[in-house]
Motif scaffolding. Structure first.
Motif, PDB file in Angstrom:
ATOM      1  N   LEU A  15      12.429  26.215   1.342  1.00 18.01           N
ATOM      2  CA  LEU A  15      12.380  27.498   2.043  1.00 18.01           C
ATOM      3  C   LEU A  15      13.463  28.447   1.538  1.00 18.01           C
ATOM      4  O   LEU A  15      13.245  29.663   1.456  1.00 18.01           O
ATOM      5  N   SER A  16      14.621  27.891   1.177  1.00 14.14           N
ATOM      6  CA  SER A  16      15.684  28.721   0.599  1.00 14.14           C
ATOM      7  C   SER A  16      15.226  29.345  -0.715  1.00 14.14           C
ATOM      8  O   SER A  16      15.475  30.530  -0.979  1.00 14.14           O
ATOM      9  N   LEU A  17      14.527  28.549  -1.540  1.00 12.46           N
ATOM     10  CA  LEU A  17      14.043  29.058  -2.827  1.00 12.46           C
ATOM     11  C   LEU A  17      12.965  30.119  -2.631  1.00 12.46           C
ATOM     12  O   LEU A  17      12.937  31.126  -3.355  1.00 12.46           O
ATOM     13  N   VAL A  18      12.075  29.909  -1.665  1.00 12.75           N
ATOM     14  CA  VAL A  18      11.040  30.910  -1.381  1.00 12.75           C
ATOM     15  C   VAL A  18      11.698  32.226  -0.964  1.00 12.75           C
ATOM     16  O   VAL A  18      11.342  33.312  -1.444  1.00 12.75           O
ATOM     17  N   PHE A  19      12.662  32.122  -0.060  1.00  7.89           N
ATOM     18  CA  PHE A  19      13.412  33.298   0.390  1.00  7.89           C
ATOM     19  C   PHE A  19      14.116  33.942  -0.794  1.00  7.89           C
ATOM     20  O   PHE A  19      14.087  35.165  -0.987  1.00  7.89           O
TER      21      PHE A  19
END
Length: 393
Positions: A15-19
């Motif tokens: 989710l951090s990478l998507v953000f």
């Protein structure tokens, strides 16, 4: 200390990478957009400011609805839809030939309002005992992305131009959709027992939530407004031309990350997060005043380093605090309102900052930023005598 499980860590990293992929495209534009005031047909400082900030306006309109929808329909469908819209807006901006087309593309980009669903999904896939660390990881990733974007923006601009940057942004959004598909199934969001009116009543009656919303509004308004001036200020003080400014950004941003990392570790312990918030807001004001009003390279560099330290600290800590304060039945809605305030700040910082820059110059922007920071500092005093009840493992 209670550790994050492997599943929690992997989910948070995805989710951090998507953000980060979405924010990378957004932030890469900041250090170069102001330099296009004389290159884009019909552009003025005010319209460039509007182009920088209009993304935040459409984000602000849709963050709360997307947060509410994610409570009802599930997080992943809303996030995938938002990334698709973001990619579409990026392509519109890439192939526009005028300032009007650029503004339209940026507005469509902003309609992909996925900030609150992503943050809400983080709360779904982590336990409360480790959620502060998960939110901090999101914040640190955003800080690293911001650093990388500010560094890469001028370099990419020199080779592929503004059109290429927007095209790359669309590609990054598609990659984000692919990463989200790798996320393992998690416990579905429970049906919302409260009506929309009850949810809004819960999240609008808490003074601490309002203080956090005002603080994030201020932070991003100041960021966008200051970046209408900072790129040209760097060129004037350092003598670097546009495709050389990465030589300034690289050591400055690396130094800021080295300094903010121990502060975030301290903030995760006991009551230190609450204590450091007003210090960070005050530091934001002092550093802006310093770098806006000096031509001495050493002082200017130190001021910019500390500005990024204060920004990254606040960017990491504020969403974590929202997740603690918000009622558990309405976390998606509360984070939606938080993201709404964040992006409304971007819009106001761009639109107001551009108008002020056109009418009153860089000093007017400096004064505007200081006034915004003073409002944020007053708001953050809400936490002066309130313990958030942080649970530490």
């Amino acid at each position: 200390m209670i550790r994050m499980t492997l599943t929690e860590l992997k989910s948070t990293l995805i989710l951090s990478l998507v953000f980060a992929l979405r924010m990378l495209g957004l932030f890469m534009v900041l250090p170069v957009l102001a330099l296009y005031a004389q290159k884009i047909p019909g552009a003025t400082p005010a319209l460039i400011g509007l182009a920088a900030g209009i993304y935040g306006f459409s984000q602000a309109l849709l963050q709360l609805p997307c947060g509410v929808l994610s409570d009802r329909w599930g997080r992943k469908p809303v996030i995938i839809g938002g990334l698709s819209i973001f990619a579409l807006g990026s392509m519109v901006a890439a192939f526009s030939g005028s300032i009007g087309g650029l503004i339209l593309g940026r507005a469509i980009q902003g309609a992909g309002a996925i900030g609150s669903p992503i943050l809400a999904l983080v709360t779904d896939v982590t336990r409360e005992e480790v959620r502060t660390r998960a939110m901090a990881l999101i914040g640190i990733t955003i800080g690293l992305t911001f650093t990388l974007a500010i560094l890469l923006g001028p370099i990419f601009d020199a080779y592929i131009g503004l059109q290429g940057i927007f095209t790359l942004t669309a590609i990054l959004a598609v990659v984000g959709i692919g990463l989200l598909c790798l996320l393992k199934p998690h416990k579905p969001v429970s049906p919302v027992a409260l009506s929309l009116r009850e949810q809004l009543r819960l999240i609008t009656q808490q003074g601490q939530l309002w203080a956090l919303h005002i603080s994030i509004f201020m932070l991003h308004a100041v960021l966008i407004a200051s970046f209408l001036v900072l790129p040209s200020k760097i060129e004037a003080v350092t003598g670097f031309i546009s495709d050389q400014v990465w030589r300034f950004y690289l050591p400055v941003l690396l130094a800021s990350l080295l300094l903010v990392t121990p502060l975030l570790r301290i903030a995760d312990k006991g009551d230190w997060q609450r204590r450091l918030l007003p210090v960070a807001v005050l530091g934001l004001g002092v550093t802006i005043f310093a770098f806006m009003n000096t031509t001495q390279v050493g002082l200017f560099t130190i001021a910019v380093v500390l500005f990024f330290v204060a920004f990254n600290f606040l960017e990491a800590c504020l969403p974590s605090m929202v997740s603690k304060v918000a009622p558990k039945e309405s976390k998606g809605s509360a984070l939606g309102m938080y993201s709404c305030a964040q992006f409304l700040g971007m819009f106001c910082g761009g639109a107001l900052g551009g108008r002020v820059l056109q009418q009153f110059g860089a000093q007017g922007v400096s004064i505007t930023c200081l006034l915004l920071i003073s409002i944020g500092w007053v708001a953050i005093q809400q936490f002066k005598s309130n313990n958030l009840g942080v649970k530490n493992g």
